[in-house]
Motif scaffolding. Sequence first.
Motif, PDB file in Angstrom:
ATOM      1  N   LYS A 159       0.840  -1.189   0.000  1.00 42.68           N
ATOM      2  CA  LYS A 159       0.000   0.000   0.000  1.00 42.68           C
ATOM      3  C   LYS A 159       0.880   1.245   0.000  1.00 42.68           C
ATOM      4  CE  LYS A 159      -3.890  -2.132   2.402  1.00 42.68           C
ATOM      5  NZ  LYS A 159      -4.784  -2.069   3.572  1.00 42.68           N
ATOM      6  N   TYR A 174      -3.571   6.364  -4.944  1.00 38.99           N
ATOM      7  CA  TYR A 174      -3.417   5.332  -3.922  1.00 38.99           C
ATOM      8  C   TYR A 174      -3.411   3.975  -4.623  1.00 38.99           C
ATOM      9  CZ  TYR A 174      -4.763   1.973  -0.329  1.00 38.99           C
ATOM     10  OH  TYR A 174      -4.823   0.871   0.488  1.00 38.99           O
ATOM     11  N   LEU A 211      -8.076   8.312   3.363  1.00 41.00           N
ATOM     12  CA  LEU A 211      -8.059   6.851   3.233  1.00 41.00           C
ATOM     13  C   LEU A 211      -8.384   6.194   4.561  1.00 41.00           C
ATOM     14  CD1 LEU A 211      -4.878   6.418   0.976  1.00 41.00           C
ATOM     15  CD2 LEU A 211      -7.274   6.288   0.274  1.00 41.00           C
ATOM     16  N   GLN A 214     -12.097   6.386   5.123  1.00 41.66           N
ATOM     17  CA  GLN A 214     -12.804   5.444   4.246  1.00 41.66           C
ATOM     18  C   GLN A 214     -12.477   3.986   4.584  1.00 41.66           C
ATOM     19  OE1 GLN A 214     -15.123   6.269   1.880  1.00 41.66           O
ATOM     20  NE2 GLN A 214     -14.906   8.378   2.651  1.00 41.66           N
ATOM     21  N   LEU A 216      -9.842   2.396   4.114  1.00 40.60           N
ATOM     22  CA  LEU A 216      -8.988   1.718   3.151  1.00 40.60           C
ATOM     23  C   LEU A 216      -7.647   1.347   3.775  1.00 40.60           C
ATOM     24  CD1 LEU A 216      -9.716   3.865  -0.047  1.00 40.60           C
ATOM     25  CD2 LEU A 216     -10.628   1.614   0.545  1.00 40.60           C
TER      26      LEU A 216
END
Length: 513
Positions: A159, A174, A211, A214, A216
């Motif tokens: 990531k 991302y 992020l 959210q 993620l």
Amino acid sequence: MKTNRLLYLSTQQMVAYRWHSGEMVCEGLFAATEDGHQDFAAYLKQNPKSFFSILANVSEEGFHIETIPFLQGADRRAIIGRKLGQLFFNAELTTSLSLGYEKTKRKDERIMLAALTNNDFFAPWLKAIAHTGTALSGIYTLPFLAPTLLRRLKLPKEKCLLLTVQDQTIRQSYLENGELHFSRLSPLQNSSIGGIAQAFSAEALKLQQYLTSQRLIGRNQPIQVHILAHTGAKKAIQNSCVNTATIQYNIIDIESCVKATGLKAPPPDSHCEQLLLNLLITAPPRIQFANDDLLHNYHIGKIRSMFHGLGTIALLGCLLFSAQLLFDAYTIAQESESLHNEAGLARQRYNSIVSTFPPIPTNNDTLRRIIDRYVELEKKSSSPETLYYEISRALQLAPEIELDSIDWEVGSREASANPSTGQTSTGNSMPRDSETVIVRGTLKFGSSANARQILEAFNRLVEALRSNPKLQVNALQQPFDIESGKSLKGGDTTVEDAKPRTFSLQVTRKVES
């Protein structure tokens, strides 16, 4: 040959580049106005034999990750099209990207749905392309080039965030497991080196927080941030972008990116437009936004180029074949001339040798006819073996007969004279293509033999010879004189005179050629 041209579309303008072997040449800047659209159409008309690719960098874009059942073919396309219509209503430029399958029993597929949502912004540019019949190979966006760039730079598939600068904006993408999951565009208020450094730090923090909200990434999960920057701006960026517990910065020299992507000339600053355009032409993304109608002229151009290539190959093949035939003809002509010269020398040597021979008493034509006649006669020559065999076979039936002589000859012969009377025999003359023998013999019986027994022995000999249909047998002299003016004395009584009785036969056989 088709030329590749690249179009970089931003909110303010369209920039046209000509690409060749890693070199980028700017050919025009067209503002996002009515006059700019007309100038762009004129530029397209000037390059009708080129393939164009559009790289768009706009903020009116949408990304959404969905999970669909495991489907294939038309069913998969139908459900993706329905979801694109639901998420991006009336958007004409849409696409989807598969992110793999979940490791469950259902094997559901995760896909990214993306769209360029501002149809009015793209409409004038696409109208000019359609009106001029330009071959458009695709419409791409910067976020989908990020995975390719990371692979070229050999960065780990974890990531991470990728931050780049281009045309007064900062692109933030991302990526997870080497695939794009989200991207956003932020305006760059201050384009100085210090302003760019501060913008990188601020935007990285904002995107990390988004992020996290959210879900993620985890709240306290550290994330790697890759920043592409010029060497001259590296120190300022390091001063602004300080590592924290949740953000780790990795500043990549844009010069190393140039080597990895194959661009010939590195950009003078941290702007990445040309770097990404070169990456677009050398390693285009798997997906793009143009539909089949926009790509129609491109497909036609590819087919036309393919046929031109096949025609060129066929022409080269014909030329090579013609050259081979010419070379073979030249070689045969040289060999023919060499053989002709050798034949002339051989003829001269033959004539010189013949001149040393003694003169022949006749000419060559006469000599050739004589030789041909000799060969013909040699072929027609025969042997008395066949007639001798027939006579031997007939004598086995008449053991009382003893032969005195056999005369054999080939060719025509007149009727033979009777050796006892001196008169000519009435037998037929022999054909030219036949052979004949004159058989002379004696019948020897004891004193008790009568005339009937002697005649029976003679007739057995004649009938044995006549049993072969190929033989013609004539009696030239019989054992007794039985002509019509004389009588045979004594009937069946004993022969008055016991002396041997002689006879003569003519046997004729046609010679088979």
